[in-house]
Design a protein around this motif. Sequence first.
Motif, PDB file in Angstrom:
ATOM      1  N   ARG A   1       5.954   7.560 -16.221  1.00 49.10           N
ATOM      2  CA  ARG A   1       6.941   6.068 -14.731  1.00 49.10           C
ATOM      3  C   ARG A   1       6.451   6.662 -13.353  1.00 49.10           C
ATOM      4  NH1 ARG A   1      10.929   5.269 -17.721  1.00 49.10           N
ATOM      5  NH2 ARG A   1      12.130   7.192 -17.820  1.00 49.10           N
ATOM      6  N   VAL A   2       7.262   8.546 -13.620  1.00 51.08           N
ATOM      7  CA  VAL A   2       6.701   9.296 -12.402  1.00 51.08           C
ATOM      8  C   VAL A   2       5.113   9.779 -11.712  1.00 51.08           C
ATOM      9  CG1 VAL A   2       6.933  12.135 -12.149  1.00 51.08           C
ATOM     10  CG2 VAL A   2       8.779  11.169 -13.670  1.00 51.08           C
ATOM     11  N   MET A   3       4.722   9.119 -12.902  1.00 53.17           N
ATOM     12  CA  MET A   3       2.570   9.694 -12.685  1.00 53.17           C
ATOM     13  C   MET A   3       2.708   7.754 -11.413  1.00 53.17           C
ATOM     14  SD  MET A   3       1.616  11.996 -12.645  1.00 53.17           S
ATOM     15  CE  MET A   3      -0.100  11.862 -12.136  1.00 53.17           C
ATOM     16  N   THR A   4       3.500   7.126 -11.944  1.00 55.29           N
ATOM     17  CA  THR A   4       3.018   5.359 -11.290  1.00 55.29           C
ATOM     18  C   THR A   4       3.952   5.247 -10.215  1.00 55.29           C
ATOM     19  OG1 THR A   4       2.611   4.544 -13.832  1.00 55.29           O
ATOM     20  CG2 THR A   4       3.583   2.940 -12.154  1.00 55.29           C
ATOM     21  N   GLU A   5       5.415   5.840 -10.473  1.00 56.99           N
ATOM     22  CA  GLU A   5       5.768   5.991  -8.864  1.00 56.99           C
ATOM     23  C   GLU A   5       4.644   6.584  -8.008  1.00 56.99           C
ATOM     24  OE1 GLU A   5       9.735   6.928  -9.567  1.00 56.99           O
ATOM     25  OE2 GLU A   5      10.041   4.766 -10.467  1.00 56.99           O
ATOM     26  N   LEU A   6       4.545   8.205  -8.511  1.00 57.97           N
ATOM     27  CA  LEU A   6       3.414   8.576  -6.910  1.00 57.97           C
ATOM     28  C   LEU A   6       2.147   8.363  -6.653  1.00 57.97           C
ATOM     29  CD1 LEU A   6       3.390  11.542  -5.746  1.00 57.97           C
ATOM     30  CD2 LEU A   6       1.950  11.788  -8.617  1.00 57.97           C
ATOM     31  N   GLU A   7       1.773   7.099  -7.666  1.00 57.76           N
ATOM     32  CA  GLU A   7       0.320   6.979  -7.664  1.00 57.76           C
ATOM     33  C   GLU A   7       1.206   5.442  -6.191  1.00 57.76           C
ATOM     34  OE1 GLU A   7      -3.424   4.353  -9.912  1.00 57.76           O
ATOM     35  OE2 GLU A   7      -0.953   5.120 -11.102  1.00 57.76           O
ATOM     36  N   GLN A   8       2.038   5.264  -6.953  1.00 62.44           N
ATOM     37  CA  GLN A   8       2.294   3.713  -5.720  1.00 62.44           C
ATOM     38  C   GLN A   8       2.758   3.933  -4.640  1.00 62.44           C
ATOM     39  OE1 GLN A   8       1.630   0.555  -6.468  1.00 62.44           O
ATOM     40  NE2 GLN A   8       2.489  -0.258  -4.664  1.00 62.44           N
ATOM     41  N   GLN A   9       2.886   5.237  -4.039  1.00 66.42           N
ATOM     42  CA  GLN A   9       3.792   6.683  -3.035  1.00 66.42           C
ATOM     43  C   GLN A   9       2.320   6.509  -2.410  1.00 66.42           C
ATOM     44  OE1 GLN A   9       6.111   9.703  -4.279  1.00 66.42           O
ATOM     45  NE2 GLN A   9       7.648   8.497  -4.412  1.00 66.42           N
ATOM     46  N   GLN A  10       1.240   6.154  -3.067  1.00 65.84           N
ATOM     47  CA  GLN A  10       0.000   7.370  -2.615  1.00 65.84           C
ATOM     48  C   GLN A  10      -0.789   5.903  -1.769  1.00 65.84           C
ATOM     49  OE1 GLN A  10      -1.537   9.799  -5.529  1.00 65.84           O
ATOM     50  NE2 GLN A  10      -1.146  11.735  -5.088  1.00 65.84           N
ATOM     51  N   PHE A  11      -0.848   4.817  -2.814  1.00 66.06           N
ATOM     52  CA  PHE A  11      -1.586   3.943  -2.286  1.00 66.06           C
ATOM     53  C   PHE A  11      -0.516   3.586  -0.721  1.00 66.06           C
ATOM     54  CE2 PHE A  11      -1.822  -0.594  -2.655  1.00 66.06           C
ATOM     55  CZ  PHE A  11      -3.452  -1.181  -2.544  1.00 66.06           C
ATOM     56  N   ASP A  12       0.514   3.428  -0.849  1.00 64.98           N
ATOM     57  CA  ASP A  12       1.556   3.242   0.280  1.00 64.98           C
ATOM     58  C   ASP A  12       1.046   3.442   1.695  1.00 64.98           C
ATOM     59  OD1 ASP A  12       2.566   1.592  -1.343  1.00 64.98           O
ATOM     60  OD2 ASP A  12       4.272   1.886  -1.547  1.00 64.98           O
ATOM     61  N   SER A  13       0.943   5.273   1.274  1.00 65.01           N
ATOM     62  CA  SER A  13       0.397   6.127   2.367  1.00 65.01           C
ATOM     63  C   SER A  13      -0.765   5.930   2.732  1.00 65.01           C
ATOM     64  CB  SER A  13       0.690   7.469   1.744  1.00 65.01           C
ATOM     65  OG  SER A  13       0.016   8.034   2.357  1.00 65.01           O
ATOM     66  N   PHE A  14      -2.127   5.444   1.677  1.00 69.01           N
ATOM     67  CA  PHE A  14      -3.240   4.706   1.932  1.00 69.01           C
ATOM     68  C   PHE A  14      -3.077   4.078   3.231  1.00 69.01           C
ATOM     69  CE2 PHE A  14      -7.250   2.762   1.061  1.00 69.01           C
ATOM     70  CZ  PHE A  14      -8.488   3.662   1.410  1.00 69.01           C
ATOM     71  N   CYS A  15      -2.358   2.917   2.484  1.00 73.15           N
ATOM     72  CA  CYS A  15      -2.881   1.552   3.238  1.00 73.15           C
ATOM     73  C   CYS A  15      -2.668   1.890   4.459  1.00 73.15           C
ATOM     74  CB  CYS A  15      -2.191   0.652   2.801  1.00 73.15           C
ATOM     75  SG  CYS A  15      -2.778   0.251   0.764  1.00 73.15           S
ATOM     76  N   LYS A  16      -1.024   2.666   4.580  1.00 78.87           N
ATOM     77  CA  LYS A  16      -0.903   2.174   5.863  1.00 78.87           C
ATOM     78  C   LYS A  16      -2.090   3.050   7.258  1.00 78.87           C
ATOM     79  CE  LYS A  16       3.780   2.589   5.456  1.00 78.87           C
ATOM     80  NZ  LYS A  16       5.678   3.392   4.773  1.00 78.87           N
ATOM     81  N   GLN A  17      -2.104   4.378   6.285  1.00 74.72           N
ATOM     82  CA  GLN A  17      -3.558   5.014   7.061  1.00 74.72           C
ATOM     83  C   GLN A  17      -4.774   4.433   7.332  1.00 74.72           C
ATOM     84  OE1 GLN A  17      -4.676   8.458   4.769  1.00 74.72           O
ATOM     85  NE2 GLN A  17      -2.839   9.442   5.388  1.00 74.72           N
ATOM     86  N   MET A  18      -4.830   3.459   6.609  1.00 72.21           N
ATOM     87  CA  MET A  18      -6.302   2.361   7.378  1.00 72.21           C
ATOM     88  C   MET A  18      -5.763   1.172   7.903  1.00 72.21           C
ATOM     89  SD  MET A  18      -8.219   3.934   5.100  1.00 72.21           S
ATOM     90  CE  MET A  18      -9.969   2.031   5.517  1.00 72.21           C
ATOM     91  N   GLN A  19      -4.798   0.729   8.050  1.00 73.94           N
ATOM     92  CA  GLN A  19      -3.958  -0.174   8.979  1.00 73.94           C
ATOM     93  C   GLN A  19      -4.004   0.367  10.481  1.00 73.94           C
ATOM     94  OE1 GLN A  19      -0.051  -1.379   7.708  1.00 73.94           O
ATOM     95  NE2 GLN A  19      -1.135  -3.492   6.618  1.00 73.94           N
ATOM     96  N   ALA A  20      -3.786   2.354  10.752  1.00 76.07           N
ATOM     97  CA  ALA A  20      -2.990   2.414  12.291  1.00 76.07           C
ATOM     98  C   ALA A  20      -4.656   2.935  12.460  1.00 76.07           C
ATOM     99  CB  ALA A  20      -2.436   3.891  11.741  1.00 76.07           C
ATOM    100  N   SER A  21      -5.811   3.322  10.956  1.00 77.64           N
ATOM    101  CA  SER A  21      -6.888   3.414  11.988  1.00 77.64           C
ATOM    102  C   SER A  21      -8.255   2.225  12.114  1.00 77.64           C
ATOM    103  CB  SER A  21      -7.762   4.421  10.619  1.00 77.64           C
ATOM    104  OG  SER A  21      -7.944   3.509   9.686  1.00 77.64           O
ATOM    105  N   GLY A  22      -7.108   1.390  11.753  1.00 77.27           N
ATOM    106  CA  GLY A  22      -8.099  -0.120  12.233  1.00 77.27           C
ATOM    107  C   GLY A  22      -7.879  -0.413  13.160  1.00 77.27           C
ATOM    108  N   GLU A  23      -6.663  -0.136  13.302  1.00 81.22           N
ATOM    109  CA  GLU A  23      -6.221  -0.582  15.410  1.00 81.22           C
ATOM    110  C   GLU A  23      -6.980  -0.436  16.565  1.00 81.22           C
ATOM    111  OE1 GLU A  23      -1.493  -0.306  14.608  1.00 81.22           O
ATOM    112  OE2 GLU A  23      -2.096  -1.560  13.054  1.00 81.22           O
TER     113      GLU A  23
END
Length: 68
Positions: free
Chosen positions: A46-68
């Motif tokens: 459960r902890v690892m799944t939550e961490l993976e989700q947080q890292q994925f969300d962070s990655f998505c935000k970085q990709m959006q920021a670099s795409g703008e």
Amino acid sequence: MEPSAAGRKERAKPREPAARLEKAKQKSAQQELKQRQRAEIYALNRVMTELEQQQFDSFCKQMQASGE
């Protein structure tokens, strides 16, 4: 009354030998260990799944920021 049971006496169950009790205790301890390990594995998953989700969300935000 059954004819085969008429000749038999009702015997009291003898006490279990110490080795048998020890084996039962070991089996019980093994089951408890297995249950605890299983609970720990689920908690870690459960902890690892939550961490993976947080890292994925962070990655998505970085990709959006670099795409703008």
